[in-house]
Every structure is written in structure tokens, then in C-alpha cells.
Scaffold this motif. Sequence first.
Motif, mmCIF file in Angstrom:
data_model
loop_
_atom_site.group_PDB
_atom_site.id
_atom_site.type_symbol
_atom_site.label_atom_id
_atom_site.label_comp_id
_atom_site.label_asym_id
_atom_site.label_seq_id
_atom_site.Cartn_x
_atom_site.Cartn_y
_atom_site.Cartn_z
ATOM 1 N N MET A 132 74.939 96.820 63.382
ATOM 2 C CA MET A 132 73.658 96.122 63.513
ATOM 3 C C MET A 132 73.748 94.974 64.510
ATOM 4 N N PHE A 133 74.908 94.289 64.545
ATOM 5 C CA PHE A 133 75.117 93.204 65.502
ATOM 6 C C PHE A 133 75.069 93.738 66.936
ATOM 7 N N LEU A 134 75.742 94.890 67.151
ATOM 8 C CA LEU A 134 75.751 95.496 68.483
ATOM 9 C C LEU A 134 74.355 95.944 68.890
ATOM 10 N N VAL A 135 73.625 96.545 67.939
ATOM 11 C CA VAL A 135 72.252 96.992 68.222
ATOM 12 C C VAL A 135 71.381 95.802 68.600
ATOM 13 N N LYS A 187 72.393 92.921 69.880
ATOM 14 C CA LYS A 187 72.817 92.429 71.195
ATOM 15 C C LYS A 187 72.260 93.298 72.310
ATOM 16 N N ILE A 188 72.348 94.608 72.118
ATOM 17 C CA ILE A 188 71.844 95.549 73.133
ATOM 18 C C ILE A 188 70.337 95.385 73.315
ATOM 19 N N SER A 189 69.638 95.206 72.193
ATOM 20 C CA SER A 189 68.179 95.031 72.249
ATOM 21 C C SER A 189 67.814 93.774 73.027
ATOM 22 N N LYS A 190 68.573 92.680 72.805
ATOM 23 C CA LYS A 190 68.295 91.432 73.517
ATOM 24 C C LYS A 190 68.546 91.574 75.014
ATOM 25 N N GLN A 244 68.349 94.360 76.696
ATOM 26 C CA GLN A 244 67.279 95.211 77.232
ATOM 27 C C GLN A 244 65.984 94.417 77.400
ATOM 28 N N LEU A 245 65.672 93.535 76.433
ATOM 29 C CA LEU A 245 64.470 92.709 76.519
ATOM 30 C C LEU A 245 64.543 91.755 77.708
ATOM 31 N N LYS A 246 65.728 91.180 77.943
ATOM 32 C CA LYS A 246 65.903 90.292 79.091
ATOM 33 C C LYS A 246 65.707 91.040 80.400
ATOM 34 N N ALA A 247 66.227 92.277 80.437
ATOM 35 C CA ALA A 247 66.087 93.091 81.644
ATOM 36 C C ALA A 247 64.625 93.428 81.904
ATOM 37 N N ILE A 248 63.892 93.747 80.837
ATOM 38 C CA ILE A 248 62.463 94.077 80.969
ATOM 39 C C ILE A 248 61.685 92.848 81.424
ATOM 40 N N LYS A 249 62.033 91.678 80.821
ATOM 41 C CA LYS A 249 61.356 90.435 81.190
ATOM 42 C C LYS A 249 61.608 90.097 82.652
ATOM 43 N N TRP A 250 62.860 90.271 83.102
ATOM 44 C CA TRP A 250 63.202 89.991 84.504
ATOM 45 C C TRP A 250 62.442 90.923 85.434
#
Length: 371
Positions: free
Chosen positions: A344-347, A349-352, A354-360
Motif C-alpha cells: 500500500m505504501f508503494l501504491v 508513492k506511485i500514485s503521488k 503520477q499525480l505530480k507528473a499529470i500536474k506538471w
Amino acid sequence: MSNAIANGVAGAGGGIIAQIITYPLQTVNTRQQTERIAKSKRSTAASTNTLLQILHVVRTEGWGGLYSGLKPSLFGTAASMGIYYYFYQLFKNKAEAIAVARKLKGHGDGSVGMFSWLVVAALAGSLNVLLTNPIWVLVTRMQTQTQAERKIMESKREALMREATENSFTASILQEKLDELDSTKPHPYGTIHAAREIYSEAGIRGFWKGIIPTLIMVCNPSIQFMIYETSLKRLKEKRAANKQGVKNVTALEVFLLGALAKLGATVTTYPLLVVKSRLQAKQEIGGIGNTSLRYSGTVDAIIKMIRYEGLPGFYKGMSTKIVQSVFAASVLFMVKEELVKAYMFLVDKISKVQLKAIKWDDEYSLEVVGF
């Protein structure tokens, strides 16, 4: 990866680690369960504790004797835990969804009740048993092979002594035959050998020996998970009420809850485990000519055990099993929960990321079009 698959993988990993750590105890316990001593001989039989039995196995068979059948056992543990936790999580998700739906309709508080936990665990356990029973028949055979061979040798020695008396063998001839018999020492055998032996005895059906008591024993994990889930839920509710949050449930607390749950389940269902082990082991363990300690099926085993060994026969090796199963279950729960947390920690982290990449990407797109 769904949470059902994550729990299945975590359960398999935890099960393998617990199995490796406690396997010597499991081997000794299986031998204790399958040892058959009639009531008339029980008083004269030597009683040895678990530690002495472990030392005896090491002395007579080497360290390998304690790990007979480890390879199929590890495979069986991974398969069993993976299958069980996968289906358990699927049925658990369904039960929780039904509970929430009932709450929306004005029925219940939205939580899963004790009976539902029992049903969920029983369904997952039944599927697990039907799919993995052949593996555990092989493991039981491999764990008790030298025990059965020793009984066969004892029967041959007794037959030789009778033959010597009837035919008036000279002392030298008798000693020669006894030395020849003693030169053949019992030794463990491999998975292929065990599989061939089981098939030659009973065909494909032989791999599902003990299936009836094993299916009935589905209530063991049902009781175990009922105690575990209920205790964990109450602990989390208590933490939430104290505004500490559910994250403060530590690995040690999960370990202790797992131990409590397994202890309650083991004490309740142990007699069925003894019957299952006896059906799956070589029947020669009861002696070649002793039909009173050899079984043709579940009902026959129960009747003969009551008649010739009494109720104590159903609890042979129980203290060893409690230590082994409680410790194994505690390790399993602790490792599984930690693996799920890591997933769950890895999921997260990966989600965050991905969200940063989408925001950028969104900000870059706005700059390109001149906003």
C-alpha cells in the motif's frame, strides 16, 4: 494489482517464512499424531517429549529427517496461503459491500457480523482444501516414511523370531538373519517416489485421502479468522475512539492477536487433524498384521481410535501442535500485514508520482497555449 491479489501474495510470502521456521516441529508433530498405541500397551510405551524426539530424529536420520517433505510443503504453503487469502479477500469484499448496502436500506450498522466472517472463511477454506489436498498427502507421507519403515522392520523382526522358534533355528543362523534385517535402515524418500506409492495403492483417489476431516476442519481457519478479525476490529475501534487512529496497530499486536486466534482454533479442531494425518500416512504404521490400528476411511478411523486407544488418542502431540501452529500463525499474520502495508505504501508513492507528473503536464500545456 487488486487488494485480493495483494493479500494472496502477502499471505503466500508470510506462509513460506512461517513454514521454514517451524517445519521441524511440524514433522515431529505429524509423527506423534500417526503413532498408534493401543490402550493395553500405553502404560508400557515410552513417553518422550518433543525436544527428545527432535534429538532422536537428528541422531538417527540427520538434520534432513526433520525437513522431510519440505519442498512440497513450501509449495503447498505458498499455494494454500495464496489461494486462501485471494478468495478470502474476494469474499470479504463482497461481505463488506453487502453490509454497506444493508445499512443504506436501514438494516444493520454497516459492519460484517461474526456469522458472515465464518461463512467467508469457510468458503475460502473449502476451495483451498479441494485444490491443495494432494500436496499435503505427499507431505504427510514424506514426513512419516521412516516411521512407517521402522514399524515394518519391527513386524519383520517379530515374524523372524516366531519363525526361528517354529523351525528351531540355530543361534548363528538367527543372528545372521537379524543382522541382515538390521542392515536395511529406514530412510526418507523423495516426492516422486511418494507420489508413485500413493498412486499404486489407491490410484488418483489416494491423493484426496483425508478429504472429509480436512473439509470439516475448514472450521479451524473460520474460527481463527473470526477471532482475529473481531479482535482486530475492536482494537481499531478502541484506538479510533481514543483519537489515535488505526495506524497504531503494531506488528507485535498483530502477532499476539494471531497467536490468540490460532490457539482457540487449534484446541477446538485438533482431533480432526489427528484423523486426517492417520488416513494420509502409510497404514503400515499401525503394524503389518494389526488391523485394529489400520483404517479404511474416516468413520472407520474414528471408531477404531475410540475403541482401541480411547479419547487420548485424538489428542496425541497436541502440545507440540499448539506451539508450532500458534507461532507459525503469529509469524504469518505479522509478515502478511507488513507486506500488505509495504504494498500500500508503494501504491501510494506511485500514485503521488503520477499525480505530480499529470500536474506538471497540465501546467506545461497551459504555458504553451499562452494562459
